[in-house]
Write a protein that holds these residues in place. Structure first.
Motif, PDB file in Angstrom:
ATOM      1  N   GLY A  66      -6.801   1.755  -6.911  1.00  0.00           N
ATOM      2  CA  GLY A  66      -7.536   2.547  -5.915  1.00  0.00           C
ATOM      3  C   GLY A  66      -8.608   1.669  -5.278  1.00  0.00           C
ATOM      4  N   ASP A  67      -8.696   1.739  -3.956  1.00  0.00           N
ATOM      5  CA  ASP A  67      -9.691   0.944  -3.222  1.00  0.00           C
ATOM      6  C   ASP A  67     -11.033   1.690  -3.202  1.00  0.00           C
ATOM      7  OD1 ASP A  67      -9.774  -1.496  -1.992  1.00  0.00           O
ATOM      8  OD2 ASP A  67      -8.793  -0.849  -0.139  1.00  0.00           O
ATOM      9  N   LEU A  68     -12.098   1.009  -3.571  1.00  0.00           N
ATOM     10  CA  LEU A  68     -13.432   1.626  -3.444  1.00  0.00           C
ATOM     11  C   LEU A  68     -13.849   1.510  -1.980  1.00  0.00           C
ATOM     12  CD1 LEU A  68     -15.186   0.312  -6.671  1.00  0.00           C
ATOM     13  CD2 LEU A  68     -14.787   2.715  -6.082  1.00  0.00           C
ATOM     14  N   PRO A  69     -14.182   2.626  -1.323  1.00  0.00           N
ATOM     15  CA  PRO A  69     -14.519   2.549   0.104  1.00  0.00           C
ATOM     16  C   PRO A  69     -15.897   1.956   0.367  1.00  0.00           C
ATOM     17  CG  PRO A  69     -14.729   4.808  -0.672  1.00  0.00           C
ATOM     18  CD  PRO A  69     -14.229   4.015  -1.843  1.00  0.00           C
ATOM     19  N   PHE A  70     -16.091   1.564   1.622  1.00  0.00           N
ATOM     20  CA  PHE A  70     -17.359   0.969   2.070  1.00  0.00           C
ATOM     21  C   PHE A  70     -18.538   1.873   1.692  1.00  0.00           C
ATOM     22  CE2 PHE A  70     -20.539   0.470   5.545  1.00  0.00           C
ATOM     23  CZ  PHE A  70     -20.930  -0.827   5.237  1.00  0.00           C
ATOM     24  N   GLY A  71     -19.566   1.265   1.140  1.00  0.00           N
ATOM     25  CA  GLY A  71     -20.794   2.002   0.809  1.00  0.00           C
ATOM     26  C   GLY A  71     -20.742   2.716  -0.527  1.00  0.00           C
ATOM     27  N   SER A  72     -19.617   2.604  -1.252  1.00  0.00           N
ATOM     28  CA  SER A  72     -19.510   3.362  -2.504  1.00  0.00           C
ATOM     29  C   SER A  72     -19.843   2.513  -3.729  1.00  0.00           C
ATOM     30  CB  SER A  72     -18.092   3.936  -2.659  1.00  0.00           C
ATOM     31  OG  SER A  72     -17.161   2.904  -2.912  1.00  0.00           O
ATOM     32  N   TYR A  73     -20.103   1.196  -3.511  1.00  0.00           N
ATOM     33  CA  TYR A  73     -20.332   0.340  -4.681  1.00  0.00           C
ATOM     34  C   TYR A  73     -21.377  -0.751  -4.448  1.00  0.00           C
ATOM     35  CZ  TYR A  73     -17.017  -2.578  -2.033  1.00  0.00           C
ATOM     36  OH  TYR A  73     -16.382  -3.288  -1.044  1.00  0.00           O
ATOM     37  N   ASN A  74     -22.025  -0.741  -3.275  1.00  0.00           N
ATOM     38  CA  ASN A  74     -22.909  -1.878  -2.962  1.00  0.00           C
ATOM     39  C   ASN A  74     -24.397  -1.571  -3.110  1.00  0.00           C
ATOM     40  OD1 ASN A  74     -22.941  -0.153  -0.854  1.00  0.00           O
ATOM     41  ND2 ASN A  74     -22.404  -1.656   0.726  1.00  0.00           N
ATOM     42  N   GLN A  75     -24.741  -0.340  -3.550  1.00  0.00           N
ATOM     43  CA  GLN A  75     -26.173  -0.002  -3.624  1.00  0.00           C
ATOM     44  C   GLN A  75     -26.799  -0.372  -4.962  1.00  0.00           C
ATOM     45  OE1 GLN A  75     -26.513   4.119  -2.385  1.00  0.00           O
ATOM     46  NE2 GLN A  75     -25.240   3.690  -0.606  1.00  0.00           N
ATOM     47  N   SER A  76     -26.060  -0.125  -6.043  1.00  0.00           N
ATOM     48  CA  SER A  76     -26.575  -0.453  -7.375  1.00  0.00           C
ATOM     49  C   SER A  76     -25.406  -0.480  -8.355  1.00  0.00           C
ATOM     50  CB  SER A  76     -27.568   0.612  -7.839  1.00  0.00           C
ATOM     51  OG  SER A  76     -26.883   1.847  -7.998  1.00  0.00           O
ATOM     52  N   LYS A  77     -25.650  -1.060  -9.516  1.00  0.00           N
ATOM     53  CA  LYS A  77     -24.610  -1.080 -10.559  1.00  0.00           C
ATOM     54  C   LYS A  77     -24.249   0.350 -10.957  1.00  0.00           C
ATOM     55  CE  LYS A  77     -26.202  -5.393 -12.555  1.00  0.00           C
ATOM     56  NZ  LYS A  77     -26.968  -6.007 -13.610  1.00  0.00           N
ATOM     57  N   THR A 102       0.845  -1.199   0.000  1.00  0.00           N
ATOM     58  CA  THR A 102       0.000   0.000   0.000  1.00  0.00           C
ATOM     59  C   THR A 102       0.880   1.249   0.000  1.00  0.00           C
ATOM     60  OG1 THR A 102      -0.081   0.167   2.410  1.00  0.00           O
ATOM     61  CG2 THR A 102      -1.805  -1.148   1.355  1.00  0.00           C
ATOM     62  N   ALA A 103       0.304   2.350  -0.482  1.00  0.00           N
ATOM     63  CA  ALA A 103       0.913   3.677  -0.340  1.00  0.00           C
ATOM     64  C   ALA A 103      -0.248   4.661  -0.349  1.00  0.00           C
ATOM     65  CB  ALA A 103       1.868   3.976  -1.484  1.00  0.00           C
ATOM     66  N   TYR A 104      -0.064   5.758   0.373  1.00  0.00           N
ATOM     67  CA  TYR A 104      -1.188   6.699   0.493  1.00  0.00           C
ATOM     68  C   TYR A 104      -0.805   8.140   0.144  1.00  0.00           C
ATOM     69  CZ  TYR A 104      -2.107   2.728   3.602  1.00  0.00           C
ATOM     70  OH  TYR A 104      -2.222   1.474   4.120  1.00  0.00           O
ATOM     71  N   ASP A 105       0.490   8.341  -0.186  1.00  0.00           N
ATOM     72  CA  ASP A 105       0.921   9.719  -0.493  1.00  0.00           C
ATOM     73  C   ASP A 105       2.076   9.712  -1.486  1.00  0.00           C
ATOM     74  OD1 ASP A 105       3.201   9.026   0.947  1.00  0.00           O
ATOM     75  OD2 ASP A 105       2.456   9.911   2.802  1.00  0.00           O
ATOM     76  N   ILE A 136     -10.033   9.590  -3.275  1.00  0.00           N
ATOM     77  CA  ILE A 136      -9.584  10.285  -4.495  1.00  0.00           C
ATOM     78  C   ILE A 136      -8.386  11.175  -4.168  1.00  0.00           C
ATOM     79  CG2 ILE A 136     -10.233  12.078  -6.176  1.00  0.00           C
ATOM     80  CD1 ILE A 136     -13.089  10.807  -6.124  1.00  0.00           C
ATOM     81  N   HIS A 137      -8.473  11.890  -3.043  1.00  0.00           N
ATOM     82  CA  HIS A 137      -7.404  12.783  -2.594  1.00  0.00           C
ATOM     83  C   HIS A 137      -6.070  12.025  -2.474  1.00  0.00           C
ATOM     84  CE1 HIS A 137      -5.621  15.895   0.067  1.00  0.00           C
ATOM     85  NE2 HIS A 137      -5.187  14.869   0.779  1.00  0.00           N
ATOM     86  N   HIS A 138      -6.098  10.877  -1.794  1.00  0.00           N
ATOM     87  CA  HIS A 138      -4.862  10.106  -1.593  1.00  0.00           C
ATOM     88  C   HIS A 138      -4.395   9.443  -2.894  1.00  0.00           C
ATOM     89  CE1 HIS A 138      -4.254  10.435   2.754  1.00  0.00           C
ATOM     90  NE2 HIS A 138      -5.566  10.544   2.832  1.00  0.00           N
ATOM     91  N   THR A 139      -5.346   8.981  -3.700  1.00  0.00           N
ATOM     92  CA  THR A 139      -4.972   8.321  -4.962  1.00  0.00           C
ATOM     93  C   THR A 139      -4.241   9.299  -5.877  1.00  0.00           C
ATOM     94  OG1 THR A 139      -6.889   6.871  -4.736  1.00  0.00           O
ATOM     95  CG2 THR A 139      -5.875   6.959  -6.908  1.00  0.00           C
ATOM     96  N   LYS A 140      -4.740  10.538  -5.936  1.00  0.00           N
ATOM     97  CA  LYS A 140      -4.094  11.566  -6.761  1.00  0.00           C
ATOM     98  C   LYS A 140      -2.640  11.752  -6.357  1.00  0.00           C
ATOM     99  CE  LYS A 140      -7.670  14.956  -7.902  1.00  0.00           C
ATOM    100  NZ  LYS A 140      -8.273  16.200  -7.383  1.00  0.00           N
ATOM    101  N   ALA A 141      -2.412  11.836  -5.041  1.00  0.00           N
ATOM    102  CA  ALA A 141      -1.053  12.072  -4.528  1.00  0.00           C
ATOM    103  C   ALA A 141      -0.133  10.912  -4.901  1.00  0.00           C
ATOM    104  CB  ALA A 141      -1.095  12.261  -3.016  1.00  0.00           C
ATOM    105  N   VAL A 142      -0.638   9.686  -4.769  1.00  0.00           N
ATOM    106  CA  VAL A 142       0.161   8.496  -5.090  1.00  0.00           C
ATOM    107  C   VAL A 142       0.508   8.486  -6.579  1.00  0.00           C
ATOM    108  CG1 VAL A 142       0.046   5.970  -5.306  1.00  0.00           C
ATOM    109  CG2 VAL A 142      -0.641   7.079  -3.166  1.00  0.00           C
TER     110      VAL A 142
END
Ligand code: KIV
Length: 277
Positions: free
Chosen positions: A83-94, A23-26, A66-72
């Motif tokens: 980039g990791d999709l965070p909790f709740g950002s992909y489980n509601q609908s396609k 992993t890397a975040y910055d 998005i902020h951390h991904t840009k820096a990396v």
């Protein structure tokens, strides 16, 4: 070296060359990882705990990812950035999943996204892949749903559980993922899934037979003190080094050893000084 591709990872599996991922975040961390020649950088939502000081990965938002991904991405020349999709950002609908995966790639600039979940995520995964976004899966211990799993423990221990994991891996492969993380599963299960899949498996507590390994940067280098899972190897204790260096700095300030003459600016003449005093 040039940018690592999905095809290259596939070739590595075929030729039994192990894949390294961390992993890397910055920006500075990404520079170090890229220079080390590690094939994949994961901007993991583990940043919630390692750099934001939260107790779990659940609260982290799309904006923060998005902020951390840009820096990396700014720090990388060759490694593939996921980039990791965070909790709740992909489980509601396609639609929601495609929209957020697209944001992470377009605004964050990563090469692919990762999402957690098994069979139940297959349809959504397929929709993201069909939208042209490469997806890495993540099964076994899935930290975003830790409350459902009943805590941080090894997954897939019995035959029934192991079969469920294998089914998830095969279904996700069918849905189009290019690789999958196996977290905290018995080594035999990691081996079985690795042998049954045609795409590369990346283990974190998944045993020695996975096609690759991933670790969290802060665990690996002694920068996270709260706990250390059994599957982590700590290669250095940089945290200790940092504290020592900072104590030295403090001491030198107190003793007026820093700044030394080489750290100061001159340039005011005697004459000008007289006028100032
Ligand atoms: O967020 C993360 O760092 C991860 C790894 C543990 C695989 O998902």
């Amino acid at each position: 070296m040039s940018k690592v591709t999905i095809q290259q990872l596939q070739k590595m599996k075929a030729e039994k060359e192990k894949i390294s991922m961390i992993t890397a975040y910055d920006y500075p961390t990404a520079r170090f990882v890229d220079k080390a020649g590690i094939e994949i950088i994961l901007v993991g939502d583990s940043l919630a705990m390692t750099v934001m000081g939260l107790d779990s990965t659940v609260p982290v938002t799309m904006e923060e990812m998005i902020h951390h991904t840009k820096a990396v991405v700014r720090g990388v020349e060759n490694s593939m950035v996921i980039g990791d999709l965070p909790f709740g950002s992909y489980n509601q609908s396609k639609e929601q999943a495609i929209a957020n995966a697209t944001r992470l790639m377009k605004e964050g600039g990563c090469d692919a996204v990762k999402l957690e979940g098994g069979v139940e995520m297959a349809e959504i995964t397929k929709a993201i892949v069909n939208a042209g976004i490469p997806v890495m899966g993540h099964i076994g211990l899935t930290p975003q749903t830790i409350s459902k799993l009943g805590g941080f423990k090894v997954q897939g221990k019995g035959a029934q559980e192991a079969e469920k994991l294998l089914k998830s891996a095969l279904t996700l492969q069918e849905a189009g993922i290019f690789s999958i993380v196996l977290e905290c599963v018995p080594e035999e299960v990691g081996r079985l899934i690795t042998e049954k899949l045609s795409i590369p498996t990346i283990g974190i507590g998944g045993g020695r037979y996975c096609d690759g390994q991933v670790l969290v940067f802060h665990d690996t280098l002694g920068l996270f003190e709260k706990f250390l899972p059994k599957f982590v190897k700590r290669y250095r204790n940089l945290g200790e080094e940092i504290v020592k260096a900072l104590e030295e700095y403090k001491q030198e300030v107190k003793e007026e050893k820093f700044p030394g003459p080489e750290h100061v600016f001159g340039g005011v003449t005697e004459e000008e000084l007289k006028r100032l005093y």
